[in-house]
Design a protein around this motif. Structure first.
Motif, PDB file in Angstrom:
ATOM      1  N   ILE A  60      -3.641   8.037   3.163  1.00 15.04           N
ATOM      2  CA  ILE A  60      -2.888   6.829   2.801  1.00 15.04           C
ATOM      3  C   ILE A  60      -2.293   6.206   4.057  1.00 15.04           C
ATOM      4  N   ALA A  87       0.815  -1.214   0.000  1.00 11.56           N
ATOM      5  CA  ALA A  87       0.000   0.000   0.000  1.00 11.56           C
ATOM      6  C   ALA A  87       0.850   1.267   0.000  1.00 11.56           C
ATOM      7  N   MET A  95      -6.010  -4.952  10.316  1.00  7.30           N
ATOM      8  CA  MET A  95      -7.075  -5.839   9.858  1.00  7.30           C
ATOM      9  C   MET A  95      -6.540  -7.142   9.275  1.00  7.30           C
ATOM     10  N   PHE A  96      -5.523  -7.014   8.421  1.00  8.53           N
ATOM     11  CA  PHE A  96      -5.044  -8.202   7.695  1.00  8.53           C
ATOM     12  C   PHE A  96      -3.660  -8.668   8.145  1.00  8.53           C
ATOM     13  N   LEU A 128      -5.128   4.599   6.207  1.00  6.95           N
ATOM     14  CA  LEU A 128      -5.644   3.358   5.634  1.00  6.95           C
ATOM     15  C   LEU A 128      -4.607   2.240   5.713  1.00  6.95           C
ATOM     16  N   THR A 129      -3.318   2.582   5.521  1.00  8.08           N
ATOM     17  CA  THR A 129      -2.279   1.564   5.594  1.00  8.08           C
ATOM     18  C   THR A 129      -2.217   0.959   6.987  1.00  8.08           C
ATOM     19  N   ARG A 139      -4.572   0.858   9.170  1.00  8.07           N
ATOM     20  CA  ARG A 139      -5.761   0.060   9.431  1.00  8.07           C
ATOM     21  C   ARG A 139      -5.698  -1.284   8.707  1.00  8.07           C
ATOM     22  N   MET A 140      -5.125  -1.250   7.490  1.00 10.23           N
ATOM     23  CA  MET A 140      -4.946  -2.492   6.733  1.00 10.23           C
ATOM     24  C   MET A 140      -4.077  -3.465   7.531  1.00 10.23           C
ATOM     25  N   GLN A 179       2.278   2.105  -3.322  1.00 11.51           N
ATOM     26  CA  GLN A 179       1.294   2.673  -4.251  1.00 11.51           C
ATOM     27  C   GLN A 179       1.095   4.156  -3.970  1.00 11.51           C
ATOM     28  N   LEU A 202      -6.895  -7.198  -0.673  1.00  8.13           N
ATOM     29  CA  LEU A 202      -8.125  -6.460  -0.978  1.00  8.13           C
ATOM     30  C   LEU A 202      -8.806  -7.087  -2.187  1.00  8.13           C
ATOM     31  N   ARG A 203      -9.362  -8.234  -1.995  1.00  9.67           N
ATOM     32  CA  ARG A 203      -9.950  -8.950  -3.131  1.00  9.67           C
ATOM     33  C   ARG A 203     -11.385  -9.379  -2.863  1.00  9.67           C
ATOM     34  N   ARG A 204     -12.034  -8.749  -1.883  1.00  9.36           N
ATOM     35  CA  ARG A 204     -13.348  -9.258  -1.519  1.00  9.36           C
ATOM     36  C   ARG A 204     -14.467  -8.683  -2.364  1.00  9.36           C
ATOM     37  N   LEU A 205     -14.284  -7.448  -2.805  1.00 12.95           N
ATOM     38  CA  LEU A 205     -15.373  -6.791  -3.520  1.00 12.95           C
ATOM     39  C   LEU A 205     -15.273  -7.099  -5.002  1.00 12.95           C
ATOM     40  N   LYS A 206     -16.276  -7.755  -5.502  1.00  9.05           N
ATOM     41  CA  LYS A 206     -16.270  -8.133  -6.920  1.00  9.05           C
ATOM     42  C   LYS A 206     -17.650  -7.933  -7.510  1.00  9.05           C
ATOM     43  N   GLY A 207     -17.689  -7.817  -8.817  1.00 10.73           N
ATOM     44  CA  GLY A 207     -18.981  -7.828  -9.554  1.00 10.73           C
ATOM     45  C   GLY A 207     -19.788  -6.587  -9.421  1.00 10.73           C
TER      46      GLY A 207
END
Lengths: 490, 216
Positions: free
Chosen positions: B192, B148, B202-203, B195-196, B198-199, B151, B211-216
């Motif tokens: 940034i 993160a 969390m993880f 969020l970093t 918190r990431m 980026q 960060l791959r949960r939100l799809k579609g």
């Protein structure tokens, strides 16, 4: 100076909120501040309607009827969302999803968010317009990340990265416009001012402006949610608290669209209208097309609404591309009506999510029985957003399609009708399933909160009435805004 | 030393910094190089101000050094201290390929500007291709790095490229706009950082592959 107060009231409200400790006091100040902002905004637009465009001394602020249209939707949706927030936040505290310090952050950021959007509508300098749009991204990303959940962080991170990178490309476009403007008008702070640019556009270097507008289209297009740069939108809109989703979808995208339209006008004066219009039509139709499969197979109702937003931004872009008096007026009316209907739907979906504790379409049924008011509003919202007569969006979509045929874009207009029809079918299928059917067992009947029900009726009034009757002043506002796009109005 | 020699040295240094950020093995090193790049950028602004007599640029140079050279790297460094200093960068391509691609982007910058056919002033000719290359390298870092913070660094490198573009084309944007842009960048960096952290909570990781949960 009434127009200064439009920007300062939300900032001031945020500052006062920062000092408060009790929740009830915060709620009062929150509502009072929101009411004041709304009143000042509407008053400003009223002044614009009567006296024409307002420019503050020194030329920093400038409001014309074009930004007036967006300012009106900020005023209405902002107030509605503020009202809804109180009930929503109380419920979230009750459920333990939000802590005390998060509530304070929520209210403070809410007003700062409104302030940045108002600034987008009011700045004269096109560079400051960029700064204001980037500021809306940053403030709202904080709001998207308000829940301490993995999904919320993911949505906020994608939102920040995609939009900031996109909008950085738009800044390159702004620099090119400035370079082109400096070359013909000389170096001064004012050469990026809208008042100067749109009157002296014939001197701008066409070679620069083509490149600049492509950059701006990609950059602001990302923020508007035009495909294929829309990837952040469904994530951010579905993870944010419901009132914030309503504001994001309802007016933030309109603000970005306003920036796009402003630069589009300047560019079309310099390089010819066809280039700009083709870009708008191209990105618009792709956006509508991309939304279709996602709406059909969608499992999450907030994401479904977000993809519907992608579709509508596409329709607005196509309408601006088609152009002509009818096309532009219809585009502006569509912008306003979409704000009303979509914010209403997001607020209703917030009520549903809080009641059912899920965002899964399959797990929600019988809203009509469980929450009669929300259920009815949700269903009417569904009919409205898909453009069923006599609701308001039908009038504007009908205008866009008429303009399409009139301007000789028969294939485009027919495709548009087809796409809208498919989306109508898909959305009604999902929403009817949610609204009717048996209610789940052990589900007590009743609304989530009084304010979250009452707040639904403000946009509902606009959705129901404006389809049948548009008051004189409203017509005048859209008419004048259309003339600004055409290049002959103020 | 002649002022034009000075410009040559500075432009060369800016290029090297951008490529070095791409090839970094540790995130903390990347932050240091970013700070160095911002200092050089401040130097370019001062040299431009000296050459063109645009006095506003001295103020902008001061702000660049203060915000991008000191405050932003400090915030990023603070974030790294919170989540553990000895983090390696992780990228999609290997280090060698990344450096090769970023030099290719430099060539893209030169050929793009060559095609525009501008050669009005010395500063423009010297810096415009590099600024476009820095912009592209920033975007490349954002796209290919998985951590993160990296980026975020990519985003600031992009902003640096844009600053240089404005500097070389028009001797900076109107100062009010420039200050607004700085303000946005600083708040973005705070976000940034938040969020970093918190990431990480969390993880237990700041790899954005999480960060791959939100799809579609």
């Amino acid at each position: 100076m009434i127009e200064l107060w439009v920007v300062w009231t939300p900032v001031l409200t945020a500052c006062i909120l920062l000092l408060l400790k009790e929740r009830s006091k915060m709620e009062w100040i929150h509502i009072a501040g929101s009411l004041a902002t709304t009143a000042f905004s509407l008053r400003t637009v009223w002044d614009v309607l009567i006296h024409g465009a307002i420019e503050s001394p020194g030329g920093f602020f400038y409001v014309d009827s074009l930004s007036g249209v967006v300012l009106v939707s900020i005023a209405i949706v902002g107030f509605t969302a503020a009202l809804h927030s109180i009930s929503y936040i109380r419920k979230e505290i009750q459920e333990g999803s939000l802590q005390y310090n998060q509530i304070k952050r929520y209210y403070v950021l809410f007003h700062l968010f409104i302030a940045t959007m108002v600034l987008v509508c009011m700045v004269n300098n096109m560079g400051m317009l960029w700064v204001a749009i980037e500021a809306t991204t940053i403030v709202s990303a904080f709001l998207v990340a308000i829940y301490r959940k993995g999904e919320a962080i993911e949505a906020a991170w994608k939102y920040l990265m995609v939009c900031s990178a996109g909008i950085a490309i738009a800044l390159l476009g702004v620099i090119l416009v400035y370079a082109s403007s400096v070359r013909s008008l000389g170096s001064a702070n004012e050469v990026l001012n809208w008042t100067l640019l749109h009157s002296a556009t014939n001197h701008l270097d066409a070679r620069f402006m083509v490149l600049a507008f492509v950059c701006i289209m990609i950059g602001f297009g990302t923020k508007v949610g035009l495909a294929p740069m829309h990837s952040w939108l469904p994530d951010a809109h579905s993870q944010a608290p419901a009132p914030i989703s309503a504001v994001l979808s309802g007016v933030l995208l309109n603000c970005a669209m306003l920036g796009l339209i402003r630069f589009g006008i300047v560019t079309s004066h310099a390089v010819g209208a066809a280039f700009v219009q083709h870009l708008f039509i191209g990105f618009g139709i792709i956006s509508i097309f991309i939304a279709i499969p996602f709406i059909i197979v969608q499992q999450d109702f907030k994401r479904m609404l977000a993809f519907s937003t992608v579709e509508h931004m596409g329709i607005i872009a196509v309408a601006i591309g088609i152009g002509g008096k009818i096309g532009w007026t219809a585009a502006l009316i569509q912008m306003f009506h979409h704000s009303m209907a979509k914010s209403m739907l997001f607020l209703a979906s917030g009520n549903i999510a809080q009641k059912y504790h899920t965002k899964h379409i399959a797990r929600v049924s019988g809203i009509m029985k469980v929450m009669p008011y929300t259920g009815v509003v949700f269903l009417i919202g569904g009919l409205a957003i898909t453009g069923v007569p006599p609701m308001s969006i039908f009038t504007s979509e009908f205008g866009i399609i008429t303009a399409g045929f009139a301007q000789g874009h028969a294939v485009l207009a027919s495709t548009l009708v087809l796409f809208v029809a498919i989306i109508f079918g898909a959305m009604m299928f999902h929403m009817a399933k949610m609204a009717f059917g048996e209610k789940r067992e052990r589900m007590d009947i009743g609304e989530v909160g009084r304010l979250s029900t009452v707040s639904l009726f403000i946009p509902l009034a606009f959705v129901l009435l404006l389809g049948l009757y548009m008051p004189e002043t409203g017509q005048q506002l859209f008419q004048q805004a259309m003339l600004v796009i055409e290049g002959s109005g103020k | 030393m002649l002022i034009s020699d000075m410009f040559d040295v500075l432009s060369f240094a800016l290029m090297i910094c951008s490529i070095a950020i791409v090839g970094c093995q540790r995130i903390v090193t990347a932050i240091r190089i970013l700070a160095l790049q911002s200092f050089i950028l401040g130097g370019v602004a001062i040299a431009t101000a000296y050459r063109t007599h645009v006095t506003e640029l001295y103020g902008i140079a001061f702000l660049t050094i203060l915000l991008k050279g000191i405050i932003i790297p400090w915030i990023l460094h603070f974030t790294m201290r919170k989540i553990g200093l000895y983090r390696q960068t992780e990228k999609v391509f290997s280090r060698e390929w990344s450096i090769l691609i970023s030099t290719a982007l430099l060539i893209v910058g030169y050929s793009a500007i060559y095609r525009l056919g501008l050669n009005d002033t010395y500063i423009e000719k010297q810096y415009l291709p590099i600024s476009i290359a820095i912009l592209l390298i920033g975007l490349f870092v954002m796209m290919t790095h998985k951590k993160a913070v990296m980026q975020g660094i990519g985003l600031i490198v992009m902003e640096n490229g844009l600053f240089l573009t404005a500097l070389s084309m028009t001797y900076g944007m109107p100062s009010l706009v420039e200050i607004g842009v700085f303000f946005d960048v600083v708040v973005a960096v705070v976000l940034i950082s938040t969020l970093t952290r918190r990431m990480e909570q969390m993880f237990q990781s700041t790899n954005t592959d999480q960060l791959r949960r939100l799809k579609g």
